[in-house]
Design a protein around this motif. Structure first.
Motif, PDB file in Angstrom:
ATOM      1  N   GLU A   1      86.258 127.042 137.230  1.00 62.39           N
ATOM      2  CA  GLU A   1      85.321 127.123 138.349  1.00 62.39           C
ATOM      3  C   GLU A   1      84.269 128.223 138.169  1.00 62.39           C
ATOM      4  OE1 GLU A   1      89.130 129.185 139.982  1.00 62.39           O
ATOM      5  OE2 GLU A   1      88.668 127.563 138.598  1.00 62.39           O
ATOM      6  N   PHE A   2      84.475 129.122 137.218  1.00 65.85           N
ATOM      7  CA  PHE A   2      83.528 130.216 136.987  1.00 65.85           C
ATOM      8  C   PHE A   2      82.547 129.925 135.846  1.00 65.85           C
ATOM      9  CE2 PHE A   2      87.475 132.699 138.283  1.00 65.85           C
ATOM     10  CZ  PHE A   2      87.127 132.722 139.627  1.00 65.85           C
ATOM     11  N   ARG A   3      82.712 128.837 135.140  1.00 67.21           N
ATOM     12  CA  ARG A   3      81.952 128.632 133.902  1.00 67.21           C
ATOM     13  C   ARG A   3      80.444 128.540 134.099  1.00 67.21           C
ATOM     14  NH1 ARG A   3      80.410 123.337 132.878  1.00 67.21           N
ATOM     15  NH2 ARG A   3      81.361 121.879 134.328  1.00 67.21           N
ATOM     16  N   LYS A   4      79.978 127.976 135.181  1.00 64.95           N
ATOM     17  CA  LYS A   4      78.525 127.847 135.382  1.00 64.95           C
ATOM     18  C   LYS A   4      77.845 129.192 135.608  1.00 64.95           C
ATOM     19  CE  LYS A   4      78.609 123.143 137.003  1.00 64.95           C
ATOM     20  NZ  LYS A   4      78.463 122.230 138.120  1.00 64.95           N
ATOM     21  N   ASP A   5      78.578 130.147 136.144  1.00 67.53           N
ATOM     22  CA  ASP A   5      78.013 131.463 136.427  1.00 67.53           C
ATOM     23  C   ASP A   5      78.489 132.541 135.465  1.00 67.53           C
ATOM     24  OD1 ASP A   5      76.598 130.529 138.685  1.00 67.53           O
ATOM     25  OD2 ASP A   5      78.436 130.622 139.866  1.00 67.53           O
ATOM     26  N   CYS A   6      79.194 132.168 134.426  1.00 66.10           N
ATOM     27  CA  CYS A   6      79.749 133.137 133.487  1.00 66.10           C
ATOM     28  C   CYS A   6      78.618 133.784 132.679  1.00 66.10           C
ATOM     29  CB  CYS A   6      80.745 132.453 132.548  1.00 66.10           C
ATOM     30  SG  CYS A   6      81.542 133.584 131.402  1.00 66.10           S
TER      31      CYS A   6
ATOM     32  N   GLN B   1      88.060 138.023 136.712  1.00 70.82           N
ATOM     33  CA  GLN B   1      87.261 137.537 137.840  1.00 70.82           C
ATOM     34  C   GLN B   1      88.136 136.970 138.946  1.00 70.82           C
ATOM     35  OE1 GLN B   1      83.743 135.388 136.894  1.00 70.82           O
ATOM     36  NE2 GLN B   1      83.412 134.716 138.988  1.00 70.82           N
ATOM     37  N   ARG B   2      89.172 136.265 138.597  1.00 74.61           N
ATOM     38  CA  ARG B   2      90.062 135.674 139.604  1.00 74.61           C
ATOM     39  C   ARG B   2      90.730 136.753 140.449  1.00 74.61           C
ATOM     40  NH1 ARG B   2      94.807 132.887 137.026  1.00 74.61           N
ATOM     41  NH2 ARG B   2      95.374 135.057 136.849  1.00 74.61           N
ATOM     42  N   GLU B   3      91.137 137.838 139.811  1.00 76.63           N
ATOM     43  CA  GLU B   3      91.872 138.892 140.522  1.00 76.63           C
ATOM     44  C   GLU B   3      90.976 139.949 141.158  1.00 76.63           C
ATOM     45  OE1 GLU B   3      95.172 138.927 141.107  1.00 76.63           O
ATOM     46  OE2 GLU B   3      95.236 136.984 140.108  1.00 76.63           O
ATOM     47  N   LEU B   4      89.866 140.298 140.481  1.00 79.10           N
ATOM     48  CA  LEU B   4      89.076 141.448 140.921  1.00 79.10           C
ATOM     49  C   LEU B   4      87.654 141.100 141.354  1.00 79.10           C
ATOM     50  CD1 LEU B   4      90.148 143.952 138.113  1.00 79.10           C
ATOM     51  CD2 LEU B   4      91.192 143.607 140.365  1.00 79.10           C
ATOM     52  N   GLY B   5      87.222 139.880 141.083  1.00 78.84           N
ATOM     53  CA  GLY B   5      85.873 139.473 141.454  1.00 78.84           C
ATOM     54  C   GLY B   5      84.895 139.579 140.297  1.00 78.84           C
TER      55      GLY B   5
ATOM     56  N   PRO C   1      83.491 143.074 132.845  1.00 80.87           N
ATOM     57  CA  PRO C   1      82.528 143.736 131.958  1.00 80.87           C
ATOM     58  C   PRO C   1      81.697 142.713 131.194  1.00 80.87           C
ATOM     59  CG  PRO C   1      84.712 144.677 131.678  1.00 80.87           C
ATOM     60  CD  PRO C   1      84.868 143.445 132.521  1.00 80.87           C
ATOM     61  N   ARG C   2      80.451 143.017 131.028  1.00 83.65           N
ATOM     62  CA  ARG C   2      79.521 142.100 130.356  1.00 83.65           C
ATOM     63  C   ARG C   2      79.995 141.744 128.948  1.00 83.65           C
ATOM     64  NH1 ARG C   2      74.498 141.231 131.945  1.00 83.65           N
ATOM     65  NH2 ARG C   2      73.175 140.086 130.517  1.00 83.65           N
ATOM     66  N   ASP C   3      80.613 142.707 128.274  1.00 86.30           N
ATOM     67  CA  ASP C   3      81.017 142.495 126.882  1.00 86.30           C
ATOM     68  C   ASP C   3      82.475 142.053 126.720  1.00 86.30           C
ATOM     69  OD1 ASP C   3      82.093 144.937 127.654  1.00 86.30           O
ATOM     70  OD2 ASP C   3      81.672 145.921 125.753  1.00 86.30           O
ATOM     71  N   LEU C   4      83.124 141.686 127.807  1.00 85.34           N
ATOM     72  CA  LEU C   4      84.507 141.206 127.721  1.00 85.34           C
ATOM     73  C   LEU C   4      84.521 139.793 127.133  1.00 85.34           C
ATOM     74  CD1 LEU C   4      87.486 141.910 128.512  1.00 85.34           C
ATOM     75  CD2 LEU C   4      87.062 140.599 130.599  1.00 85.34           C
ATOM     76  N   LEU C   5      85.184 139.631 126.020  1.00 83.13           N
ATOM     77  CA  LEU C   5      85.259 138.318 125.370  1.00 83.13           C
ATOM     78  C   LEU C   5      86.474 137.552 125.894  1.00 83.13           C
ATOM     79  CD1 LEU C   5      84.419 139.386 121.712  1.00 83.13           C
ATOM     80  CD2 LEU C   5      82.903 138.325 123.382  1.00 83.13           C
ATOM     81  N   PRO C   6      86.450 136.231 125.825  1.00 81.57           N
ATOM     82  CA  PRO C   6      87.557 135.437 126.359  1.00 81.57           C
ATOM     83  C   PRO C   6      88.922 135.764 125.755  1.00 81.57           C
ATOM     84  CG  PRO C   6      85.675 134.028 125.932  1.00 81.57           C
ATOM     85  CD  PRO C   6      85.353 135.379 125.351  1.00 81.57           C
ATOM     86  N   TYR C   7      88.945 136.278 124.545  1.00 85.01           N
ATOM     87  CA  TYR C   7      90.221 136.568 123.888  1.00 85.01           C
ATOM     88  C   TYR C   7      90.617 138.046 123.986  1.00 85.01           C
ATOM     89  CZ  TYR C   7      86.972 137.781 120.151  1.00 85.01           C
ATOM     90  OH  TYR C   7      85.930 138.311 119.428  1.00 85.01           O
ATOM     91  N   HIS C   8      89.920 138.838 124.766  1.00 89.37           N
ATOM     92  CA  HIS C   8      90.238 140.263 124.962  1.00 89.37           C
ATOM     93  C   HIS C   8      91.328 140.433 126.020  1.00 89.37           C
ATOM     94  CE1 HIS C   8      86.175 141.954 123.292  1.00 89.37           C
ATOM     95  NE2 HIS C   8      87.001 141.565 122.347  1.00 89.37           N
TER      96      HIS C   8
END
Length: 79
Positions: free
Chosen positions: A5-10, A45-49, A54-61
């Motif tokens: 649900e977050f992919r369009k605004d990621c 995003q699900r837990e904290l909004g 962080p802008r540089d957080l990668l999906p596998y971090h």
């Protein structure tokens, strides 16, 4: 599985992956259209909004996402 649900605004995929379309496609298939619960950005995003991701957080971090979630939990319990 349904799409994230977050992919369009990621912001990561909107801004950071434009110059790597092949890699972006792999990540999208794996995380946005697959195991979104395994995406570090989704977890934060699900837990904290959205503002806490962080802008540089990668999906596998995952370690970094866990540290962010742990720190937020510690702050909540300290209040």
């Amino acid at each position: 599985m349904s799409d994230c649900e977050f992919r369009k605004d990621c912001l990561f995929f909107r801004n950071e992956m434009d110059n790597l379309p092949g890699t972006a496609g792999l990540y999208r298939r794996q995380y946005c259209h697959g195991r979104r619960s395994g995406c570090a950005r989704f977890m934060v995003q699900r837990e904290l909004g959205e503002q806490a991701v962080p802008r540089d957080l990668l999906p596998y971090h995952h370690d970094r996402a866990s540290a962010l979630l742990d720190a937020a939990q510690t702050r909540r319990h300290a209040v």
